[in-house]
Every structure is written in structure tokens, then in C-alpha cells.
Design an enzyme around this catalytic site. Structure first.
Site, PDB file in Angstrom:
ATOM      1  N   SER A 179      -2.584  -4.553  -1.827  1.00  0.00           N
ATOM      2  CA  SER A 179      -3.384  -4.656  -0.606  1.00  0.00           C
ATOM      3  C   SER A 179      -3.815  -6.099  -0.364  1.00  0.00           C
ATOM      4  O   SER A 179      -3.911  -6.538   0.791  1.00  0.00           O
ATOM      5  CB  SER A 179      -4.598  -3.723  -0.662  1.00  0.00           C
ATOM      6  OG  SER A 179      -5.365  -3.943  -1.815  1.00  0.00           O
ATOM      7  N   CYS A 190      -5.285  -0.164   1.983  1.00  0.00           N
ATOM      8  CA  CYS A 190      -5.542   0.553   0.737  1.00  0.00           C
ATOM      9  C   CYS A 190      -4.288   0.549  -0.118  1.00  0.00           C
ATOM     10  O   CYS A 190      -3.185   0.793   0.379  1.00  0.00           O
ATOM     11  CB  CYS A 190      -5.957   1.990   1.052  1.00  0.00           C
ATOM     12  SG  CYS A 190      -6.249   3.032  -0.384  1.00  0.00           S
ATOM     13  N   CYS A 191      -4.435   0.247  -1.413  1.00  0.00           N
ATOM     14  CA  CYS A 191      -3.338   0.418  -2.362  1.00  0.00           C
ATOM     15  C   CYS A 191      -3.853   1.265  -3.523  1.00  0.00           C
ATOM     16  O   CYS A 191      -4.853   1.964  -3.380  1.00  0.00           O
ATOM     17  CB  CYS A 191      -2.768  -0.926  -2.821  1.00  0.00           C
ATOM     18  SG  CYS A 191      -3.886  -1.947  -3.802  1.00  0.00           S
ATOM     19  N   ALA A 192      -3.197   1.220  -4.647  1.00  0.00           N
ATOM     20  CA  ALA A 192      -3.566   2.126  -5.738  1.00  0.00           C
ATOM     21  C   ALA A 192      -4.967   1.847  -6.273  1.00  0.00           C
ATOM     22  O   ALA A 192      -5.774   2.761  -6.445  1.00  0.00           O
ATOM     23  CB  ALA A 192      -2.541   2.043  -6.860  1.00  0.00           C
ATOM     24  N   TYR A 195      -7.137   3.555  -3.696  1.00  0.00           N
ATOM     25  CA  TYR A 195      -7.042   5.015  -3.682  1.00  0.00           C
ATOM     26  C   TYR A 195      -7.733   5.628  -4.901  1.00  0.00           C
ATOM     27  O   TYR A 195      -8.356   6.691  -4.804  1.00  0.00           O
ATOM     28  CB  TYR A 195      -5.571   5.448  -3.638  1.00  0.00           C
ATOM     29  CG  TYR A 195      -5.387   6.940  -3.784  1.00  0.00           C
ATOM     30  CD1 TYR A 195      -5.679   7.801  -2.731  1.00  0.00           C
ATOM     31  CD2 TYR A 195      -4.951   7.495  -4.990  1.00  0.00           C
ATOM     32  CE1 TYR A 195      -5.533   9.171  -2.860  1.00  0.00           C
ATOM     33  CE2 TYR A 195      -4.798   8.867  -5.126  1.00  0.00           C
ATOM     34  CZ  TYR A 195      -5.092   9.701  -4.063  1.00  0.00           C
ATOM     35  OH  TYR A 195      -4.952  11.062  -4.202  1.00  0.00           O
TER      36      TYR A 195
END
Length: 377
Positions: A108, A100-102, A129
Site C-alpha cells: 500500500s 489497503c494491503c495485507a 487488512y
């Protein structure tokens, strides 16, 4: 290592991921993670805070390709290998997790590709996220509109224990890591507001998934103000709580004092001791905790009354440290309850007189809730 036939796809089902409580390998920078994270998230960043800031500046000044090239130069060689090894270990420990990234974009994707080059296929959260966060907020707003009942009562009545014992109970104070009063802090720091809201959403989703086993389910929540320590309740939930029926727990002072003695003097002293290891340091921290709780309300007590209670508190602390006996704390706690906390709560309860649905002692309220709100099919 996952073979192609076993490869799990990337997921855009944020609601299911939150409800299931899957582990997330969150590759955002620590500063982003600290501002808000999902339950079950592990922060193993692609870039640290300084690296992220440098890449962000480069992106603004020179564009995406230059920023991407800088990122690869910063995360290179031994740094890259160390981070790859951390991700590899996390993938092995959490085979059902997701990256998971922003926003489910470049970071990711890069980590996913680097892992794939090492023979590890690991899925990512599409939308990242941001999507999870939006789903969490939407879920809380939606679920907050379902029926609920609040548990009220003076300090020490056992409200939190009742909430935790019921299948539809949501322990707001536990999620906030704060018990709501001037003595409410715990040894676990409070979460960032976004993280508190995310954990609340996950708890509501998880509990709601089990509502099918109940004939007439309602949320059961403790009667809280809008703030629990530094965390504030989401607006929709707060609005619904202001209109909800209240079951009031009425316990004699002696029983309340015993509950508070166990929670605040026995358990908290042991917790400080365990956390700090050193006996002297544990006693100092525990004493500071009690001193601060009383000091925080000194103006409301009046300085003369505060000084009187502070002296009694200090004597009780000395006795506890010397003998291990904790009942001496009643000398300051009982007048604090009767002269400060009880009148304050009764004043607040008077405003909800029309919402009171039941009154009784701890066991009577428990039985009433289970019969009326949580009856099994």
C-alpha cells in the site's frame, strides 16, 4: 487531485472504517482477496498471483531488497501504467476511500507513493487488512453478547421478512447468500468464510450505531443452525443464540405455500432467466436448481418417497414452462413440508421449549417484537 491543505491522513481507526463502510482499494493479490475481504473493498492488485508468488520466493531465498527489486521489474512499463490508471480512476470515483494491503506495509505504501508522483494524495489503512479483520472479529464477539431474540417457525413462515423489517434485525441468510435449506442456494455465490464474518461484523456495527434511538434494543435474528450453507456462524454468536429466547411464527400451511411459491418458483425462475439471458438456458438452470434441492435429501426422504416427489416436481416444472402457472408445485412441496421439513423443525424446537417467549402468527410476532424489543423513544 488533492491539495496539501485537503490531504486526508492515513487511518489506524479500523473500527470507524468498518462501521462507516468506506471503500477500500485493496491492492493484495486476487488469491488473498478471495480468501477474505472487507465490505466495500475493490481488488486492484499491485501484483497478480504469479508475480506475488515469485516475489515471495525471492524474499525467502535472497531477502527483502532482492524481492523489492524483482517486484519493480515485474510491475514495470505498460503493466505499471495500466495499474496506475486503474488506481487513479478508483481514487476519483471514491474520494473518501483508503488504500489497503495485507498489513499496511510495503504494497500500500508503494501504491500510495506512485499515486503521489502523479499528483494524487490518497490515504492508507495502517495495519491493513489484518487490523481490519481483527477488529471485525473482536466487534462480532463483543456485540454478540448483547441481548437478542430469535425468530423461529416452520419453513415459509416469513421469518426472514420479519428480520429484515425490524430495525435491530440482522439477516444472516442474506449475508451468507444462502437460505439455509437444501433449496437454499441463490444465484450469488457464497462468500469465503472470512468475508462472511467481515460482512456480519459490519452489519452488526452499522445497526448498533442506531441503537440509541430505541428504548430497549435487542438483536433480532432468525433461528439458524450452526451452518448456513457453507458458512458457519462465529462461535460466540452461536453460543449466545443457543441460549436466547425464541418467538415462534405459526402460519397456516396455505399461507406458507404462497410465500414459498413466490420466492422459489416465481422469483427464482425470473432470476435464472435474467442471469442467463437465453430462455432455454434459464429454464435448464432453474430446473437443475429444483432437482438438486430435492436430490440432496433423497436418503432422508427414502428412495421411494423421493421418486414420487421427483415425478410430481418434474410435472410441475413442465406445467410452469408450458403455461407459466406455478401452483402445480404445491403437489410436491406440500407433502415435503408436512412430511419432512415441519417434523424436523418441530423436533429442533422441542429442545428449546423453555426458551419460547411468544407464539403467534406473522403479524402478532411482528407487533410483539416491535413493542417489547424495538420500541422507539
Amino acid at each position: 487531485m488533492q491539495k496539501d491543505a485537503q490531504r486526508r491522513p492515513d487511518s489506524d481507526d479500523a473500527l470507524a472504517l468498518i462501521t462507516r463502510g468506506v471503500t477500500l482499494i485493496d491492492v493484495r493479490a486476487p488469491v488473498e482477496f478471495a480468501q477474505g475481504a472487507m465490505p466495500g473493498a475493490i481488488n486492484l492488485p499491485l501484483m497478480n498471483n504469479d508475480e506475488r508468488a515469485a516475489v515471495g520466493t525471492c524474499y525467502k531465498q535472497h531477502g527483502q531488497q532482492a524481492a523489492l527489486a524483482l517486484g519493480h521489474r515485474l510491475v514495470y512499463g505498460e503493466v505499471r501504467e495500466a495499474r496506475l490508471n486503474a488506481w487513479r480512476l478508483a481514487c476519483e470515483r471514491h474520494p473518501e476511500g483508503f488504500l489497503c494491503c495485507a498489513r499496511g506495509g510495503m504494497r500500500s505504501y508503494i501504491v500510495q507513493q506512485w499515486l503521489r508522483e502523479r499528483g494524487i494524495d490518497y490515504p492508507l489503512v495502517e495495519g491493513g487488512y489484518k487490523r481490519l479483520r481483527q477488529e471485525a472479529m473482536d466487534a462480532t464477539d463483543r456485540l454478540s453478547r448483547l441481548p437478542m431474540v430469535l425468530i423461529g417457525g416452520c419453513t415459509g413462515s416469513g421469518k426472514t421478512q420479519l428480520v429484515k423489517a425490524l430495525p435491530t434485525g440482522i439477516d444472516l441468510e442474506g449475508l451468507a447468500h444462502h437460505r439455509g435449506s437444501s433449496f437454499g442456494r441463490t444465484l450469488t455465490p457464497q462468500r469465503a468464510q472470512a468475508s462472511f464474518e467481515n460482512h456480519l461484523a459490519a452489519a452488526m456495527l452499522n445497526h448498533h450505531a442506531r441503537w440509541t434511538t430505541l428504548s430497549n434494543p435487542f438483536w433480532v435474528l432468525e433461528d439458524e443452525g450452526k451452518m448456513i450453507g457453507a458458512n458457519h456462524l462465529p462461535a460466540v454468536l452461536r453460543e449466545q443464540m443457543l441460549q436466547a429466547p425464541v418467538a415462534v411464527v405459526e402460519e397456516p400451511l396455505e399461507r406458507r405455500l404462497e410465500r414459498l411459491r413466490e420466492e422459489y418458483f416465481v422469483q427464482m425462475q425470473a432470476a435464472f432467466q435474467a442471469a442467463l439471458g437465453d430462455e432455454a438456458a434459464g429454464w435448464r438452470a432453474y430446473g437443475d436448481y429444483l432437482h438438486h434441492g430435492l436430490y440432496a435429501i433423497r436418503r432422508r426422504l427414502g428412495l421411494a418417497r423421493y421418486a414420487e416427489l421427483a415425478a410430481l416436481q418434474e410435472a410441475a416444472l413442465a406445467r410452469q414452462q408450458r403455461t407459466g402457472e406455478t401452483h402445480a408445485h404445491f403437489a410436491w412441496l406440500a407433502p415435503l413440508l408436512e412430511g419432512y421439513y415441519d417434523p424436523m423443525y418441530r423436533y429442533q424446537l422441542e429442545k428449546k421449549a423453555q426458551q419460547i417467549a411468544f407464539r403467534g402468527d406473522y403479524h402478532q410476532v411482528d407487533a410483539w417484537l416491535r413493542h417489547r424489543y424495538c420500541a422507539s423513544r
